[in-house]
Design a protein around this motif. Structure first.
Motif, PDB file in Angstrom:
ATOM      1  N   SER A   1      49.008  -8.740 115.640  1.00  0.00           N
ATOM      2  CA  SER A   1      49.723 -10.005 115.480  1.00  0.00           C
ATOM      3  C   SER A   1      49.567 -10.520 114.058  1.00  0.00           C
ATOM      4  O   SER A   1      50.520 -11.030 113.457  1.00  0.00           O
ATOM      5  N   TYR A   2      48.372 -10.401 113.516  1.00  0.00           N
ATOM      6  CA  TYR A   2      48.132 -10.857 112.141  1.00  0.00           C
ATOM      7  C   TYR A   2      49.006 -10.084 111.159  1.00  0.00           C
ATOM      8  O   TYR A   2      49.621 -10.667 110.259  1.00  0.00           O
ATOM      9  N   ILE A   3      49.092  -8.764 111.341  1.00  0.00           N
ATOM     10  CA  ILE A   3      49.900  -7.940 110.442  1.00  0.00           C
ATOM     11  C   ILE A   3      51.381  -8.269 110.594  1.00  0.00           C
ATOM     12  O   ILE A   3      52.100  -8.456 109.603  1.00  0.00           O
ATOM     13  N   VAL A   4      51.851  -8.360 111.840  1.00  0.00           N
ATOM     14  CA  VAL A   4      53.278  -8.590 112.098  1.00  0.00           C
ATOM     15  C   VAL A   4      53.715  -9.981 111.671  1.00  0.00           C
ATOM     16  O   VAL A   4      54.779 -10.162 111.068  1.00  0.00           O
ATOM     17  N   ASN A   5      52.890 -10.985 111.963  1.00  0.00           N
ATOM     18  CA  ASN A   5      53.306 -12.371 111.782  1.00  0.00           C
ATOM     19  C   ASN A   5      52.853 -13.017 110.475  1.00  0.00           C
ATOM     20  O   ASN A   5      53.440 -14.018 110.054  1.00  0.00           O
ATOM     21  N   ALA A   6      51.831 -12.452 109.832  1.00  0.00           N
ATOM     22  CA  ALA A   6      51.339 -13.046 108.595  1.00  0.00           C
ATOM     23  C   ALA A   6      51.533 -12.149 107.379  1.00  0.00           C
ATOM     24  O   ALA A   6      51.442 -12.621 106.252  1.00  0.00           O
ATOM     25  N   GLN A   7      51.792 -10.866 107.605  1.00  0.00           N
ATOM     26  CA  GLN A   7      51.908  -9.942 106.484  1.00  0.00           C
ATOM     27  C   GLN A   7      53.224  -9.172 106.456  1.00  0.00           C
ATOM     28  O   GLN A   7      53.827  -9.025 105.404  1.00  0.00           O
ATOM     29  N   GLY A   8      53.665  -8.691 107.617  1.00  0.00           N
ATOM     30  CA  GLY A   8      54.806  -7.777 107.655  1.00  0.00           C
ATOM     31  C   GLY A   8      56.161  -8.438 107.572  1.00  0.00           C
ATOM     32  O   GLY A   8      57.137  -7.795 107.192  1.00  0.00           O
ATOM     33  N   GLY A   9      56.269  -9.712 107.928  1.00  0.00           N
ATOM     34  CA  GLY A   9      57.563 -10.384 107.904  1.00  0.00           C
ATOM     35  C   GLY A   9      58.561  -9.807 108.891  1.00  0.00           C
ATOM     36  O   GLY A   9      59.774  -9.887 108.672  1.00  0.00           O
ATOM     37  N   CYS A  10      58.095  -9.240 109.985  1.00  0.00           N
ATOM     38  CA  CYS A  10      58.971  -8.559 110.939  1.00  0.00           C
ATOM     39  C   CYS A  10      59.986  -9.507 111.580  1.00  0.00           C
ATOM     40  O   CYS A  10      61.114  -9.116 111.873  1.00  0.00           O
ATOM     41  N   ASN A  11      59.578 -10.755 111.795  1.00  0.00           N
ATOM     42  CA  ASN A  11      60.459 -11.731 112.437  1.00  0.00           C
ATOM     43  C   ASN A  11      61.725 -11.970 111.625  1.00  0.00           C
ATOM     44  O   ASN A  11      62.804 -12.218 112.183  1.00  0.00           O
ATOM     45  N   ASP A  12      61.630 -11.900 110.319  1.00  0.00           N
ATOM     46  CA  ASP A  12      62.782 -12.184 109.455  1.00  0.00           C
ATOM     47  C   ASP A  12      63.957 -11.270 109.748  1.00  0.00           C
ATOM     48  O   ASP A  12      65.113 -11.688 109.640  1.00  0.00           O
ATOM     49  N   CYS A  13      63.685 -10.035 110.091  1.00  0.00           N
ATOM     50  CA  CYS A  13      64.765  -9.066 110.296  1.00  0.00           C
ATOM     51  C   CYS A  13      64.979  -8.683 111.757  1.00  0.00           C
ATOM     52  O   CYS A  13      66.015  -8.107 112.089  1.00  0.00           O
ATOM     53  N   HIS A  14      64.015  -8.967 112.606  1.00  0.00           N
ATOM     54  CA  HIS A  14      64.111  -8.493 113.986  1.00  0.00           C
ATOM     55  C   HIS A  14      64.269  -9.601 115.021  1.00  0.00           C
ATOM     56  O   HIS A  14      64.244  -9.311 116.221  1.00  0.00           O
TER      57      HIS A  14
END
Length: 204
Positions: free
Chosen positions: A70-83
């Motif tokens: 969750s830390y990687i996806v939500n604080a580092q990866g920016g996955c929400n922006d595109c998915h």
């Protein structure tokens, strides 16, 4: 003779004590560094749970990996922006005008990571994938091995597509543990349907 042996033994003991003492700072430094590493990892896991925008299912999963993911996806990866389409709940877009309304950045938790964001010129549109678990609980229907393959090579092993927009060329350098953590987190989020109306950019 006994005096010589006693002096020799004392000298050896003193040398050993000095040698051991001189090595202690280095050992202590390594220990402190390890403790710091574990403390940082624990903080990242705790933070990951705190910022997860959806309820997580931890049954049969390693909570440490889920929290780190969750830390990687939500604080580092920016996955929400595109998915996620749209990325934020109405009225919560954090970007200032004219791109949004300077909200608090509350993530769209209804179709979180369910895909549907369109990229590319007309006729060559690339749509972001649904990363939520399928009926068998696998993110995007991928096994862990297939997920790692996709992130390392830029190829979707199920749909045989190229990840044209996905920044896999950077994510491929992540450690195995980080990729496993991301996979564990994606396995723990609720399944969601891709919205019928696609977004034309992630900031909507």
């Amino acid at each position: 003779m006994n005096r010589k042996l006693t002096l020799t033994a004392a000298a050896v003991g003193l040398f050993s004590a000095v040698t051991l003492t001189s090595n202690l700072p280095l050992q202590g430094h390594d220990y402190d560094r390890d403790e710091q590493h574990f403390s940082e990892a624990a903080r990242e896991i705790q933070r990951g749970f705190a910022i997860a925008p959806v309820k997580l299912s931890l049954e049969g999963k390693d909570p440490r990996l889920v929290g780190l993911g969750s830390y990687i996806v939500n604080a580092q990866g920016g996955c929400n922006d595109c998915h996620s389409c749209p990325s934020y709940n109405p009225g919560h877009n954090p970007f200032p005008q004219p791109f949004g309304n300077n909200g608090d950045g509350q993530v769209n938790n209804t179709s979180y990571l369910a895909g549907g964001v369109d990229f590319g010129p007309p006729g060559h549109t690339v749509t972001s994938a649904n990363l939520t678990p399928d009926a068998t609980g696998k993110p995007h229907g991928l096994t862990l091995e297939q997920f790692e393959f996709a992130l390392r090579t830029g190829h979707d092993p199920l749909e045989h597509d190229l990840l044209a927009v996905m920044p896999w060329s950077y994510y491929r350098f992540m450690t195995d543990r980080d990729l496993h953590a991301i996979y564990a987190f994606l396995s723990a989020i609720p399944a969601a349907q891709t919205p019928d109306t696609h977004c034309t950019n992630a900031g909507q």
